[in-house]
Design an enzyme around this catalytic site. Structure first.
Site, mmCIF file in Angstrom:
data_model
loop_
_atom_site.group_PDB
_atom_site.id
_atom_site.type_symbol
_atom_site.label_atom_id
_atom_site.label_comp_id
_atom_site.label_asym_id
_atom_site.label_seq_id
_atom_site.Cartn_x
_atom_site.Cartn_y
_atom_site.Cartn_z
ATOM 1 N N TYR A 52 0.846 -1.189 0.000
ATOM 2 C CA TYR A 52 0.000 0.000 0.000
ATOM 3 C C TYR A 52 0.881 1.238 0.000
ATOM 4 O O TYR A 52 2.058 1.185 0.390
ATOM 5 C CB TYR A 52 -0.914 -0.012 1.226
ATOM 6 N N ASN A 149 -19.067 -3.956 -9.524
ATOM 7 C CA ASN A 149 -19.578 -4.827 -8.465
ATOM 8 C C ASN A 149 -18.786 -4.701 -7.175
ATOM 9 O O ASN A 149 -19.080 -5.394 -6.197
ATOM 10 C CB ASN A 149 -19.543 -6.294 -8.931
ATOM 11 N N GLY A 151 -17.376 -2.642 -3.693
ATOM 12 C CA GLY A 151 -18.097 -1.876 -2.692
ATOM 13 C C GLY A 151 -18.337 -0.448 -3.120
ATOM 14 O O GLY A 151 -19.439 0.101 -2.961
ATOM 15 N N ARG A 172 -16.489 -7.779 -14.862
ATOM 16 C CA ARG A 172 -15.689 -8.832 -15.486
ATOM 17 C C ARG A 172 -16.512 -10.072 -15.819
ATOM 18 O O ARG A 172 -16.152 -10.832 -16.710
ATOM 19 C CB ARG A 172 -14.531 -9.231 -14.560
ATOM 20 N N GLY A 237 -8.450 3.382 -7.390
ATOM 21 C CA GLY A 237 -7.948 2.062 -7.046
ATOM 22 C C GLY A 237 -7.113 1.500 -8.182
ATOM 23 O O GLY A 237 -7.083 2.057 -9.290
#
Length: 327
Positions: A52, A149, A151, A172, A237
């Site tokens: 991260y 799909n 969160g 996907r 993301g």
């Protein structure tokens, strides 16, 4: 005070432990929270793996959000009371008891189911704030997103619907189409769809001005190709772990804007008044059941390693949550 927490001792794939962890003294401006539940988010998995952008000093307690009950308030705390149900939004939530700054908790209506409240702190505000990034976005306009799909993706669909925006959603797997449509998605297609040629027809003759990217790589380029001129692509993301590769023409001829969003940065820079506005709106949506988040499975916090394995599976639908009342 006895307390147990999930403890990360080394980055990588070593098993985590659920064992005793000291609780600090309750200081001025702090509250003591008995945790009820906390989700396992993708960022949590990345931190555990040491991949991260911002890593804690070890040993550390993972977790980035959760829900609990206030059991004690420190001096100077006025807007939070003992017994309040609160969303906790800070690092280190995978613990039975937390001492946190009052600024890191938000009081929620008691009518919200605790498992839903546990997931309020990261994905829904990310979705809402990205949708607000174009201040002139009008009802009826389209927003396009990948990882629909996820969160955040599910939150985008529901918040957009409440505000009158339409969503073009990329997934996907074909089997997700019906589920997201029932959630309020206006159009759902798979990653194989070429938005350069298909977006205008899918969106009824117009092109989206806002795109939301959680994947990167070819998927992000596909979103960019489907945007209108002067459109804006926000990256929040990197599930595909591939960099963005943007052709010069999208900058020169379409004048696209590319930016990033990180909720941690927003929380550090925004005022308490602005944060209250966001979480009050989302809390009301949860209470009115206009916003619901999928739960895949819950685990006692003592089964942390089983929970992490389940959270890492690709075909999971909904969040894996840690239940601190089940230990």
């Amino acid at each position: 005070m006895k307390n147990r927490a999930v403890i990360l001792s080394s980055f990588g794939r070593d098993p985590l432990t659920f064992s005793e962890w000291p609780v600090p003294e309750l200081g001025e401006g702090m509250v003591s929270v008995q945790m009820i539940a906390a989700p396992v988010n993708p960022a949590d998995l990345n931190i555990i793996e040491g991949k991260y952008g911002e890593l804690p000093e070890l040993p550390a307690i993972p977790g980035s959000e959760g829900v609990g009950r206030v059991v004690e308030v420190g001096a100077g705390v006025e807007e939070i009371s003992t017994g309040d149900l609160v969303a906790v939004i800070r690092r280190g939530t995978w613990s039975e008891r937390l001492i946190v700054a009052a600024k890191d908790v938000f009081v929620l209506p008691d009518s919200i189911a605790p498992l839903q409240a546990a997931m309020l702190g990261v994905n829904p505000p990310t979705a809402l704030l990205m949708l607000e990034s174009l201040s002139d976005l009008k009802p009826g306009e389209w927003v396009v997103q990948n990882a629909a799909n996820s969160g955040v993706g599910r939150s985008v669909i529901q918040i957009a619907k409440a505000r009158g925006f339409r969503t073009l959603n990329i997934v996907r797997r074909e089997e997700l189409v019906a589920e997201l449509t029932s959630l309020g998605a206006d159009c759902v297609v798979t990653e194989e769809t070429d938005l350069r040629t298909a977006a205008k027809d899918l969106c009824g003759g117009s092109l989206p001005r806002l795109g939301l990217n959680a994947v990167g790589g070819a998927s992000a380029l596909n979103l960019a190709n489907g945007l209108a001129k002067d459109g804006h692509l926000i990256t929040y993301g990197a599930m595909g772990r591939q960099p963005l590769k943007i052709p010069n023409g999208l900058l020169i001829f379409k004048n696209l804007t590319f930016s990033g969003f990180w909720l941690t940065r927003w929380k550090a820079k925004s005022s308490r008044k602005e944060q209250n506005r966001v979480f009050s709106e989302l809390g009301k949506m949860l209470a009115d059941q206009k916003l619901q988040m999928a739960v895949h499975r819950t685990f006692p916090a003592s089964q942390i390693n089983e929970a992490l394995a389940e959270a890492a599976t690709e075909k999971r639908q909904g969040k894996v949550l840690l239940d601190f009342s089940a230990n």
